[in-house]
Design a protein around this motif. Structure first.
Motif, mmCIF file in Angstrom:
data_model
loop_
_atom_site.group_PDB
_atom_site.id
_atom_site.type_symbol
_atom_site.label_atom_id
_atom_site.label_comp_id
_atom_site.label_asym_id
_atom_site.label_seq_id
_atom_site.Cartn_x
_atom_site.Cartn_y
_atom_site.Cartn_z
ATOM 1 N N GLY A 99 -20.955 -6.346 48.751
ATOM 2 C CA GLY A 99 -19.925 -7.452 48.105
ATOM 3 C C GLY A 99 -18.829 -7.193 47.710
ATOM 4 O O GLY A 99 -18.772 -6.210 46.907
ATOM 5 N N GLN A 100 -17.776 -8.424 47.486
ATOM 6 C CA GLN A 100 -17.216 -7.960 46.644
ATOM 7 C C GLN A 100 -16.688 -7.901 45.120
ATOM 8 O O GLN A 100 -16.458 -7.484 44.481
ATOM 9 C CB GLN A 100 -15.523 -8.789 46.940
ATOM 10 C CG GLN A 100 -14.817 -8.570 48.405
ATOM 11 C CD GLN A 100 -14.183 -9.439 49.358
ATOM 12 O OE1 GLN A 100 -14.303 -10.558 48.763
ATOM 13 N NE2 GLN A 100 -13.695 -9.863 50.056
ATOM 14 N N TRP A 101 -17.533 -9.127 44.970
ATOM 15 C CA TRP A 101 -17.884 -9.498 43.403
ATOM 16 C C TRP A 101 -17.984 -8.149 42.689
ATOM 17 O O TRP A 101 -18.235 -7.943 41.748
ATOM 18 C CB TRP A 101 -18.482 -10.912 42.929
ATOM 19 C CG TRP A 101 -18.944 -11.015 41.742
ATOM 20 C CD1 TRP A 101 -19.954 -11.128 40.565
ATOM 21 C CD2 TRP A 101 -17.878 -11.453 40.882
ATOM 22 N NE1 TRP A 101 -20.082 -10.799 40.391
ATOM 23 C CE2 TRP A 101 -18.792 -11.362 39.520
ATOM 24 C CE3 TRP A 101 -15.978 -11.345 40.563
ATOM 25 C CZ2 TRP A 101 -17.553 -11.201 38.177
ATOM 26 C CZ3 TRP A 101 -15.769 -11.074 39.628
ATOM 27 C CH2 TRP A 101 -16.109 -11.761 38.189
ATOM 28 N N LYS A 134 -16.903 -5.640 39.815
ATOM 29 C CA LYS A 134 -17.594 -5.246 38.822
ATOM 30 C C LYS A 134 -17.788 -4.243 38.540
ATOM 31 O O LYS A 134 -17.147 -3.491 37.066
ATOM 32 C CB LYS A 134 -18.796 -6.446 38.384
ATOM 33 C CG LYS A 134 -19.094 -7.275 38.347
ATOM 34 C CD LYS A 134 -19.818 -8.296 37.600
ATOM 35 C CE LYS A 134 -20.902 -7.961 38.702
ATOM 36 N NZ LYS A 134 -22.254 -8.486 38.575
ATOM 37 N N LYS A 135 -17.936 -3.218 39.595
ATOM 38 C CA LYS A 135 -18.748 -1.364 39.262
ATOM 39 C C LYS A 135 -17.102 -1.225 39.717
ATOM 40 O O LYS A 135 -17.236 -0.213 37.931
ATOM 41 C CB LYS A 135 -18.780 -0.987 40.681
ATOM 42 C CG LYS A 135 -19.222 0.085 41.069
ATOM 43 C CD LYS A 135 -19.905 0.379 41.703
ATOM 44 C CE LYS A 135 -20.260 2.050 41.897
ATOM 45 N NZ LYS A 135 -20.416 2.588 43.626
ATOM 46 N N LEU A 136 -15.734 -1.614 39.699
ATOM 47 C CA LEU A 136 -14.989 -0.995 39.067
ATOM 48 C C LEU A 136 -13.862 -0.964 37.669
ATOM 49 O O LEU A 136 -13.881 -0.293 36.983
ATOM 50 C CB LEU A 136 -13.249 -1.127 39.881
ATOM 51 C CG LEU A 136 -13.800 -0.702 41.803
ATOM 52 C CD1 LEU A 136 -12.425 -1.939 42.582
ATOM 53 C CD2 LEU A 136 -13.483 0.613 41.413
ATOM 54 N N ILE A 137 -14.538 -2.488 37.111
ATOM 55 C CA ILE A 137 -14.100 -3.121 35.946
ATOM 56 C C ILE A 137 -14.845 -2.882 34.761
ATOM 57 O O ILE A 137 -14.483 -2.506 33.996
ATOM 58 C CB ILE A 137 -13.936 -4.449 35.761
ATOM 59 C CG1 ILE A 137 -12.422 -4.855 37.392
ATOM 60 C CG2 ILE A 137 -13.082 -5.069 34.840
ATOM 61 C CD1 ILE A 137 -11.309 -3.736 37.126
#
Length: 105
Positions: free
Chosen positions: A61-63, A67-70
């Motif tokens: 999912g996009q969210w 979160k995994k990136l940020i």
């Protein structure tokens, strides 16, 4: 031809059998079983493995992908911002005699 893009190494096409792991995904195994119950078979089922593989962002999912990136760098970013504000306020206090929090504009 090819728009001026030149490959530095020859491309290697993977063997199709490496994508035969669709039975490892419960959704695809259930799909195959439902089709078999009515006497059908999906010869292209291995092409849908990427849709159920949790390593792809589309499945998260996009969210969750955001979160995994940020989040891994969030603590360091907030710490660096706080340190920069402290240094800036100390510099302002030492050169101008007041900080930006003093209420003078």
């Amino acid at each position: 031809m090819g728009g001026g893009h030149h490959a530095h190494e020859p491309f290697k096409i993977p063997h199709y059998s490496i994508y035969n792991n669709y039975r490892d995904f419960p959704e695809l195994a259930a799909h195959e079983k439902r089709l078999a119950q009515v006497g059908l078979k999906d010869p292209w089922i291995r092409n849908y493995v990427y849709l159920f593989d949790r390593n792809y962002p589309k499945v998260y999912g996009q969210w969750a992908h955001f979160k995994k990136l940020i989040l891994p760098g969030w603590k360091y970013g907030v710490g660096a911002a706080a340190a920069l504000i402290v240094v800036e306020e100390i510099y302002s206090l030492s050169t101008k005699g007041h900080t930006s929090w003093a209420g003078h504009h």
